[in-house]
Every structure is written in C-alpha cells, then in structure tokens.
Design a protein around this motif. Structure first.
Motif, mmCIF file in Angstrom:
data_model
loop_
_atom_site.group_PDB
_atom_site.id
_atom_site.type_symbol
_atom_site.label_atom_id
_atom_site.label_comp_id
_atom_site.label_asym_id
_atom_site.label_seq_id
_atom_site.Cartn_x
_atom_site.Cartn_y
_atom_site.Cartn_z
ATOM 1 N N ARG A 28 1.160 -1.341 0.160
ATOM 2 C CA ARG A 28 -0.053 -0.047 -0.302
ATOM 3 C C ARG A 28 0.785 1.354 -0.033
ATOM 4 O O ARG A 28 0.665 2.199 -0.463
ATOM 5 C CB ARG A 28 -0.518 0.050 1.176
ATOM 6 N N MET A 29 2.134 0.997 -0.113
ATOM 7 C CA MET A 29 2.702 2.173 -0.107
ATOM 8 C C MET A 29 3.240 3.354 -1.471
ATOM 9 O O MET A 29 3.871 2.005 -2.511
ATOM 10 C CB MET A 29 4.440 2.065 1.050
ATOM 11 N N ALA A 30 3.591 4.065 -0.917
ATOM 12 C CA ALA A 30 3.621 4.705 -2.509
ATOM 13 C C ALA A 30 5.309 5.108 -2.701
ATOM 14 O O ALA A 30 5.916 4.381 -1.653
ATOM 15 C CB ALA A 30 3.139 6.154 -2.408
ATOM 16 N N THR A 31 5.601 4.539 -3.769
ATOM 17 C CA THR A 31 7.614 4.489 -4.040
ATOM 18 C C THR A 31 6.806 5.875 -4.240
ATOM 19 O O THR A 31 6.159 7.390 -4.728
ATOM 20 C CB THR A 31 7.305 4.196 -6.250
ATOM 21 N N PHE A 32 8.557 6.222 -4.633
ATOM 22 C CA PHE A 32 9.255 7.770 -4.881
ATOM 23 C C PHE A 32 8.359 8.706 -6.233
ATOM 24 O O PHE A 32 8.076 9.290 -5.693
ATOM 25 C CB PHE A 32 10.166 8.022 -4.829
ATOM 26 N N ALA A 33 8.545 7.811 -7.090
ATOM 27 C CA ALA A 33 7.930 8.570 -8.414
ATOM 28 C C ALA A 33 6.115 8.847 -8.113
ATOM 29 O O ALA A 33 5.595 9.883 -8.506
ATOM 30 C CB ALA A 33 7.978 7.323 -9.164
ATOM 31 N N GLU A 34 5.652 7.723 -7.335
ATOM 32 C CA GLU A 34 3.779 8.400 -7.248
ATOM 33 C C GLU A 34 3.664 9.497 -6.375
ATOM 34 O O GLU A 34 2.945 10.131 -6.288
ATOM 35 C CB GLU A 34 3.583 6.568 -6.160
ATOM 36 N N ALA A 35 4.470 9.370 -5.199
ATOM 37 C CA ALA A 35 4.258 10.131 -4.160
ATOM 38 C C ALA A 35 5.084 11.897 -4.424
ATOM 39 O O ALA A 35 5.164 12.790 -3.251
ATOM 40 C CB ALA A 35 4.876 9.544 -2.847
ATOM 41 N N ALA A 36 5.754 11.589 -5.353
ATOM 42 C CA ALA A 36 6.924 13.220 -6.396
ATOM 43 C C ALA A 36 7.353 13.091 -5.085
ATOM 44 O O ALA A 36 7.597 13.816 -4.852
ATOM 45 C CB ALA A 36 5.192 13.729 -6.440
ATOM 46 N N VAL A 37 8.292 12.180 -4.395
ATOM 47 C CA VAL A 37 8.818 12.861 -3.364
ATOM 48 C C VAL A 37 10.162 12.351 -4.070
ATOM 49 O O VAL A 37 10.624 10.959 -4.681
ATOM 50 C CB VAL A 37 8.956 11.981 -1.852
ATOM 51 N N ALA A 38 11.294 13.326 -3.814
ATOM 52 C CA ALA A 38 12.586 12.953 -3.940
ATOM 53 C C ALA A 38 13.546 11.858 -3.245
ATOM 54 O O ALA A 38 13.184 11.841 -1.870
ATOM 55 C CB ALA A 38 13.880 14.044 -4.374
ATOM 56 N N GLY A 39 14.004 10.495 -4.396
ATOM 57 C CA GLY A 39 14.205 10.367 -3.254
ATOM 58 C C GLY A 39 15.919 9.817 -3.437
ATOM 59 O O GLY A 39 16.642 10.682 -3.721
#
Length: 338
Positions: free
Chosen positions: A325-336
């Motif tokens: 259920r967690m979002a990926t960095f890309a899905e959440a627009a969070v810098a990885g």
C-alpha cells in the motif's frame, strides 16, 4: 487422500523440496527500494515481505487466507505423571476449541485466520515411548497423511498448532534425538510442573533415548518412535505446505520439535518457515538456534495451540500491507535517494 503411501515415499518427498521463486523475491526487493522510506527502515517487515513473495511467487504477496490447524493427540507416557493435567483434558480442550472458547479461537479471530481442529484417535493414545516405539509404521503414516490432507492449496500462510497432554515430553525426546544433548538439555517444565514431575519427565526422556536413539536414523523413524500423532501430523502438514509452496508460521517448542527430525535430515526444510516467537519453554531458544530461525516475538508465551503463530501472523499482515500500500517515490513525487 494418501500423500505418503510408505515411509520411503515420505523420505522421497522430504528430499524433493521446491525452491523459492528468486525472480519474485528480486522484484519484491526492487519494490522495497522504491517505497517512500529510507532503505531498510522497516527492518524485518521488509524481510518478511520478500520472504512471502518468494514462496507465493508474487512480488506483491497476500495474507488474505491465513489458515490455522490444531492437531490433537494423546500420549501413552502421560500416565506416568509427567504433566500438571490429566490426559482427559486433551479431549475436553478439543471440545472447547470447537465451541470457540479457547485462546486460539480469540487469537485467530484477531488475525483473521480460519481455524480447523483435527482430533487424531484420542481414544487410542500412542504407546509409551520409554518402553517402545510410539507408533507402528502404519500409524505414523496415517498421522502424516492426516496432517498433509489438512493443507489447502488456497492458503496464503499456514499456522500449525497442537493439543496433547504430556506432549512436551516426546517433543524433548525428538529434539535430543535430532540435535544431541541428552534429556537434561531439552526437558522443560511444560505446563508448569513441580520438581517431582520434572524429574519424572527427565527420567522418561532419558530412558526413551537409550531405547530408541540408535534407531532414529531417518526423520520418519524418529517421528514414529518418539513422536505423537499430533506432532507427526504437524510434520506432515509442514512438508505438504512446502510441496505447495505455502509459507508456514511455526509456533512454540512442540511445533518446532515436529520439524526438528526433518531438519536434521534436510536442513533446507525450514526455508519456507518463519518462527513466530521464542516461548517460555526453556529449550525453545536452543531449538530455534539449531533450526537457524530467528523468532519474530518474545512474549514468554508457552500455551501451544498455535497461539504464538496467530499473534505473529498479524506482523506478517502489517509487513505485506506496508509493502503493497505504500507509495513509491515516483508515485508520491518525493525525491528519492540518488
């Protein structure tokens, strides 16, 4: 249905174990690396998700169908006064399970598991292991097949449990025959017995080892000579689960003793198993070390019934929920991490 027609058929199955799906585990690891968290920050939850993926063959594994199965059996050695409870309690507790009044009923409800109770010839206890083999070859095969038949291919996670007054005594004997060390290293106080009862347990196991240990040259013979029907049925269920690539959550000392002779013969048999907890039974930590399993919990539980496995199943559900259920960095627009 007969899964193991002969002792040789059981041995052949034990030596023909499916391997994990490494492509599924690699895909699960790749997903973990993309989730919105620092690498490794969920600790063993990440490991559990990858473990489940490799046995289910699914990079996003499920725990929607958790099945708990309690096997119940009676032991001839119980008449020697090696338990705080009389043998008739086995049958009474089976009735309690079926009426929904036991701890395992509450705990399987809490983790969303189904519960099946299988009583194995309660009116016909196994023979006293300190005087002869617990079972004939046919009786041992019947117990193995009862365990195997209880494993459905529709299961995501299997929780084997047991009920049998006096069964920490054959469990200790199986551990000693499998990993050495003698009675003193493996016999514990079980249901909380007094010093005199504890001494009788040690003497009984020591006598059984002298009588049988040299004959326990295979997993089948160790189970036949030193086990009980419910312990042997758990062994059959664990092997059948491996053949069907179903992960198994091991409960406490007695459940782990069921796989001990199999692991002595084929160490890789435990690869599809998680250890739910380290129980309050003194030798369980030593047994887990011999099996090379790290417990998920240490709650000082020593009830049996699969109760610790049911509690630990909730950790598996949490691990898989985070993984799925967690979002990926890309899905959440969070810098990885670069």
């Amino acid at each position: 249905m007969t899964f193991f027609a002969t002792a040789d058929a059981f041995t052949d199955a034990l030596h023909s174990l499916p391997a994990p799906d490494l492509s599924a585990s690699a895909a699960a690891e790749a997903r973990q690396a993309q989730l919105t968290k620092p690498a490794g920050s969920l600790g063993r939850l990440e490991e559990i998700a990858v473990f489940m993926a490799q046995w289910q063959g699914n990079p996003r594994p499920r725990a929607d169908r958790i099945a708990a199965v309690i096997f119940a059996g009676n032991h001839g050695c119980a008449v020697q006064g090696i338990s705080a409870f009389p043998p008739e309690v086995t049958e009474q507790m089976v009735a309690n399970f079926r009426d929904g009044g036991a701890a395992i009923n509450a705990l399987t409800h809490a983790c969303g598991a189904s519960l099946d109770v299988i009583a194995l010839d309660l009116n016909r206890p196994t023979a006293d292991i300190s005087y002869g083999p617990a079972m004939s070859e046919g009786e041992c095969l019947d117990a193995l097949n009862s365990g195997a038949a209880a494993v459905s291919g529709e299961c995501d996670l299997l929780l084997p449990g047991e009920m049998g007054i006096g069964n920490t005594t054959p469990a200790a004997a199986l551990c000693a025959a499998s990993f050495g060390g003698g009675a003193a290293s493996w016999v514990g106080r079980g249901t909380g017995v007094d010093d005199a009862t504890f001494a009788r347990k040690r003497h009984l196991v020591a006598r059984a080892l002298v009588l049988h240990e040299q004959h326990c040259t295979s997993a089948f013979e160790a189970l036949r000579r030193l086990g009980g029907r419910e312990i042997v049925a758990m062994a059959g269920a664990m092997l059948a689960a491996r053949q069907k690539r179903i992960p198994v959550m091991l409960d406490g000392f007695i459940a782990c003793s069921a796989i001990a002779p199999l692991a002595r013969e084929v160490p890789g048999i435990v690869d599809h198993c998680l250890a739910a907890h380290q129980s309050g039974e003194g030798a369980h930590g030593r047994l887990l070390a011999a099996l090379r399993l790290q417990p998920l919990l240490a709650l000082d539980m020593r009830l049996g019934e699969g109760s610790g496995a049911a509690v630990a199943a909730q950790i598996v559900r949490s691990a898989l929920s985070a993984h799925d259920r967690m979002a990926t960095f890309a899905e959440a627009a969070v810098a990885g991490v670069p």
